[in-house]
Structures are given as C-alpha cells and as structure tokens.
Design a protein around this motif. Structure first.
Motif, PDB file in Angstrom:
ATOM      1  N   PHE A 109       0.828  -1.199   0.000  1.00 35.02           N
ATOM      2  CA  PHE A 109       0.000   0.000   0.000  1.00 35.02           C
ATOM      3  C   PHE A 109       0.867   1.255   0.000  1.00 35.02           C
ATOM      4  O   PHE A 109       0.614   2.204  -0.726  1.00 35.02           O
ATOM      5  CB  PHE A 109      -0.926   0.003   1.213  1.00 35.02           C
ATOM      6  CG  PHE A 109      -1.749   1.252   1.312  1.00 35.02           C
ATOM      7  CD1 PHE A 109      -2.848   1.431   0.500  1.00 35.02           C
ATOM      8  CD2 PHE A 109      -1.410   2.248   2.206  1.00 35.02           C
ATOM      9  CE1 PHE A 109      -3.602   2.588   0.578  1.00 35.02           C
ATOM     10  CE2 PHE A 109      -2.151   3.399   2.300  1.00 35.02           C
ATOM     11  CZ  PHE A 109      -3.259   3.578   1.485  1.00 35.02           C
ATOM     12  N   ALA A 110       1.937   1.240   0.806  1.00 31.11           N
ATOM     13  CA  ALA A 110       2.823   2.410   0.883  1.00 31.11           C
ATOM     14  C   ALA A 110       3.467   2.701  -0.464  1.00 31.11           C
ATOM     15  O   ALA A 110       3.593   3.852  -0.865  1.00 31.11           O
ATOM     16  CB  ALA A 110       3.900   2.188   1.941  1.00 31.11           C
ATOM     17  N   THR A 111       3.859   1.678  -1.180  1.00 32.73           N
ATOM     18  CA  THR A 111       4.521   1.903  -2.465  1.00 32.73           C
ATOM     19  C   THR A 111       3.528   2.206  -3.577  1.00 32.73           C
ATOM     20  O   THR A 111       3.824   2.989  -4.470  1.00 32.73           O
ATOM     21  CB  THR A 111       5.387   0.696  -2.860  1.00 32.73           C
ATOM     22  OG1 THR A 111       4.588  -0.464  -2.893  1.00 32.73           O
ATOM     23  CG2 THR A 111       6.533   0.511  -1.894  1.00 32.73           C
TER      24      THR A 111
ATOM     25  N   LEU B 100      11.535   5.314  -7.521  1.00 32.45           N
ATOM     26  CA  LEU B 100      10.406   6.246  -7.572  1.00 32.45           C
ATOM     27  C   LEU B 100       9.970   6.673  -6.185  1.00 32.45           C
ATOM     28  O   LEU B 100       9.522   7.790  -5.977  1.00 32.45           O
ATOM     29  CB  LEU B 100       9.209   5.603  -8.279  1.00 32.45           C
ATOM     30  CG  LEU B 100       9.370   5.249  -9.735  1.00 32.45           C
ATOM     31  CD1 LEU B 100       8.081   4.646 -10.266  1.00 32.45           C
ATOM     32  CD2 LEU B 100       9.731   6.473 -10.552  1.00 32.45           C
ATOM     33  N   VAL B 101      10.032   5.732  -5.248  1.00 28.51           N
ATOM     34  CA  VAL B 101       9.599   5.987  -3.878  1.00 28.51           C
ATOM     35  C   VAL B 101      10.675   5.458  -2.952  1.00 28.51           C
ATOM     36  O   VAL B 101      11.179   4.349  -3.147  1.00 28.51           O
ATOM     37  CB  VAL B 101       8.260   5.266  -3.563  1.00 28.51           C
ATOM     38  CG1 VAL B 101       7.877   5.444  -2.104  1.00 28.51           C
ATOM     39  CG2 VAL B 101       7.153   5.753  -4.473  1.00 28.51           C
ATOM     40  N   ALA B 102      11.026   6.251  -1.958  1.00 24.24           N
ATOM     41  CA  ALA B 102      11.933   5.819  -0.894  1.00 24.24           C
ATOM     42  C   ALA B 102      11.398   6.435   0.389  1.00 24.24           C
ATOM     43  O   ALA B 102      11.485   7.641   0.579  1.00 24.24           O
ATOM     44  CB  ALA B 102      13.356   6.285  -1.163  1.00 24.24           C
ATOM     45  N   GLU B 103      10.781   5.588   1.219  1.00 23.43           N
ATOM     46  CA  GLU B 103      10.209   6.131   2.449  1.00 23.43           C
ATOM     47  C   GLU B 103      10.264   5.119   3.571  1.00 23.43           C
ATOM     48  O   GLU B 103      10.240   3.908   3.342  1.00 23.43           O
ATOM     49  CB  GLU B 103       8.785   6.615   2.216  1.00 23.43           C
ATOM     50  CG  GLU B 103       7.822   5.571   1.730  1.00 23.43           C
ATOM     51  CD  GLU B 103       6.480   6.157   1.298  1.00 23.43           C
ATOM     52  OE1 GLU B 103       6.448   7.339   0.884  1.00 23.43           O
ATOM     53  OE2 GLU B 103       5.491   5.441   1.378  1.00 23.43           O
ATOM     54  N   ASN B 104      10.361   5.659   4.768  1.00 24.81           N
ATOM     55  CA  ASN B 104      10.385   4.801   5.945  1.00 24.81           C
ATOM     56  C   ASN B 104       9.026   4.165   6.143  1.00 24.81           C
ATOM     57  O   ASN B 104       7.990   4.790   5.892  1.00 24.81           O
ATOM     58  CB  ASN B 104      10.756   5.602   7.194  1.00 24.81           C
ATOM     59  CG  ASN B 104      12.204   6.055   7.170  1.00 24.81           C
ATOM     60  OD1 ASN B 104      13.047   5.443   6.520  1.00 24.81           O
ATOM     61  ND2 ASN B 104      12.490   7.139   7.852  1.00 24.81           N
ATOM     62  N   LEU B 105       9.040   2.943   6.591  1.00 21.69           N
ATOM     63  CA  LEU B 105       7.810   2.250   6.945  1.00 21.69           C
ATOM     64  C   LEU B 105       7.480   2.662   8.367  1.00 21.69           C
ATOM     65  O   LEU B 105       8.278   2.444   9.278  1.00 21.69           O
ATOM     66  CB  LEU B 105       8.027   0.737   6.839  1.00 21.69           C
ATOM     67  CG  LEU B 105       6.800  -0.134   6.964  1.00 21.69           C
ATOM     68  CD1 LEU B 105       5.818   0.153   5.831  1.00 21.69           C
ATOM     69  CD2 LEU B 105       7.205  -1.596   6.936  1.00 21.69           C
ATOM     70  N   GLU B 106       6.349   3.279   8.565  1.00 23.64           N
ATOM     71  CA  GLU B 106       6.010   3.838   9.878  1.00 23.64           C
ATOM     72  C   GLU B 106       5.324   2.835  10.791  1.00 23.64           C
ATOM     73  O   GLU B 106       4.502   3.201  11.603  1.00 23.64           O
ATOM     74  CB  GLU B 106       5.139   5.091   9.695  1.00 23.64           C
ATOM     75  CG  GLU B 106       5.827   6.211   8.951  1.00 23.64           C
ATOM     76  CD  GLU B 106       7.137   6.663   9.600  1.00 23.64           C
ATOM     77  OE1 GLU B 106       7.270   6.584  10.833  1.00 23.64           O
ATOM     78  OE2 GLU B 106       8.039   7.093   8.845  1.00 23.64           O
TER      79      GLU B 106
ATOM     80  N   VAL C 217      11.258   1.328   2.507  1.00 26.97           N
ATOM     81  CA  VAL C 217      10.816   0.714   1.260  1.00 26.97           C
ATOM     82  C   VAL C 217      11.298   1.545   0.073  1.00 26.97           C
ATOM     83  O   VAL C 217      11.342   2.779   0.147  1.00 26.97           O
ATOM     84  CB  VAL C 217       9.273   0.557   1.239  1.00 26.97           C
ATOM     85  CG1 VAL C 217       8.565   1.895   1.239  1.00 26.97           C
ATOM     86  CG2 VAL C 217       8.818  -0.299   0.070  1.00 26.97           C
ATOM     87  N   TYR C 218      11.692   0.826  -0.980  1.00 23.47           N
ATOM     88  CA  TYR C 218      12.139   1.442  -2.232  1.00 23.47           C
ATOM     89  C   TYR C 218      11.316   0.840  -3.362  1.00 23.47           C
ATOM     90  O   TYR C 218      11.249  -0.374  -3.501  1.00 23.47           O
ATOM     91  CB  TYR C 218      13.627   1.172  -2.481  1.00 23.47           C
ATOM     92  CG  TYR C 218      14.498   1.800  -1.433  1.00 23.47           C
ATOM     93  CD1 TYR C 218      15.031   3.065  -1.621  1.00 23.47           C
ATOM     94  CD2 TYR C 218      14.746   1.146  -0.236  1.00 23.47           C
ATOM     95  CE1 TYR C 218      15.805   3.664  -0.636  1.00 23.47           C
ATOM     96  CE2 TYR C 218      15.513   1.739   0.756  1.00 23.47           C
ATOM     97  CZ  TYR C 218      16.037   2.994   0.553  1.00 23.47           C
ATOM     98  OH  TYR C 218      16.793   3.586   1.529  1.00 23.47           O
ATOM     99  N   SER C 219      10.708   1.681  -4.168  1.00 27.81           N
ATOM    100  CA  SER C 219       9.958   1.218  -5.322  1.00 27.81           C
ATOM    101  C   SER C 219      10.730   1.613  -6.574  1.00 27.81           C
ATOM    102  O   SER C 219      11.072   2.789  -6.754  1.00 27.81           O
ATOM    103  CB  SER C 219       8.556   1.838  -5.327  1.00 27.81           C
ATOM    104  OG  SER C 219       7.777   1.286  -6.360  1.00 27.81           O
TER     105      SER C 219
END
Length: 196
Positions: A25-27, A103-109, A94-96
C-alpha cells in the motif's frame, strides 16, 4: 492433514501477510497514470534499491520484495518494491523501482520484523514458471484465475521450514477464494498451496 486441506495459516503468518500488504500500500500510493513502462524481473531492480538502502543505512538488509504493478505472463512487472531493514536503526525503509530508478523511498512507519531473505533466490520469472507448471495452471483454467501478487520473504507460509525464503504467488478469481502458491525461492519447488 494435507496442505490443500488446511483452512488458514497460523496467526503469525497472517500478521506477516497484513504487514506485507501495508508495504504494498505504501509503495502503490505513488503510482502514476496509465503510462506504459517496460516490465522486468524482480532481481533486475535489486541493485538500484540496495544502493539506496545502503546510502540510508550501512547494515540495511533485504527482507521483502513485492510487485508494485501488474505481473505479466513471464513474471515481470513494470515496478517492484523492496523493503530493507536496518538493525542498528531499528527501522525499515521501502524502495519502489521502475525503469532503473527509485520512484519511492520512504520509511515504513510501523514495526516490521522479518529476517533477511536468503542471499541466493530464484527470480520472479522462475518462481512463476514453477507455480504455473503446477496448481496455478488448473486454477486459471477452471476458475478464470489471474495472478495478483508475487512476494518474496523469509519466515512465513512454511510450517515445515519456517526459516526458508519463499515466493508466494496469490491468484484471484471472481468465482471464489484466492489460490496461494508457495514456491521455495532456493530450489524452485512448489511447497504449499491453499485456497483462502
């Protein structure tokens, strides 16, 4: 009791599945319009994701891979998500990846504790071939099933070897429950199937 007769995996497994869904979902939140992009096998985007992860944390370990866009008949997708965990930071990121770029690089909260995947694992194309040579082919034919999800992780869906790294393929059909096919990510053999 045969695997195909088991009703549901253990609570531990379902917690892992829910967490995995949250990673997807996050990606998927960053998916862009209806542009067409070249599909690739999961391993092809790994080094790009790993470079990003190592810039984030020296001890980043790959713990999860999942298609972020539709998988084709060869086991390739235009976009894959890679989840890394840093033991020193106690965090996951996570890296997409699509077309060789993050495209996406964000911490999983949320806390997602999973062991790192095995160093050697078969690619998504080989995992799909194994599933299609077995139970998935009949499910697609008899129920109009279609592949929705491919995920790679260790420590879930295998009661006989909970430390194994596996590909889990989820096939959906409008006429009934989904089919889950677990493929050993080291030897490529189908280890478990169930409907649910």
């Amino acid at each position: 009791m045969k695997d195909s007769q088991r009703s549901l995996p253990s609570l531990r497994v379902w917690r892992a599945a829910v967490a995995a869904g949250l990673v997807a979902f996050a990606t998927l939140a960053a998916t862009t319009g209806a542009d067409t992009f070249e599909p690739f096998a999961a391993r092809s985007g790994l080094e790009v994701a790993r470079s990003g992860a190592r810039a984030w944390a020296d001890d980043a370990e790959l713990v999860y891979v999942e298609n972020d866009e539709t998988v084709d008949e060869r086991g390739a997708a235009p976009r894959w998500g890679y989840l890394f965990h840093s033991p020193s930071l106690g965090r996951s990121r996570v890296y997409s990846v699509r077309e060789g770029h993050i495209l996406v690089a964000e911490n999983l909260e949320m806390k997602f504790t999973a062991p790192p995947v095995a160093g050697q694992w078969i690619d998504s194309e080989a995992a799909l071939r194994s599933a299609e040579d077995g139970p998935a082919q009949a499910f697609r034919r008899d129920h109009g099933g279609r592949l929705e999800t491919m995920l790679l992780m260790r420590g879930a869906f295998r009661d006989d070897d909970p430390d194994a790294t596996n590909w889990t393929l989820v096939y959906a059909a409008a006429s009934g429950p989904s089919l889950f096919v677990v493929v050993d990510a080291v030897d490529g053999k189908v280890r478990r199937t169930w409907r649910g």
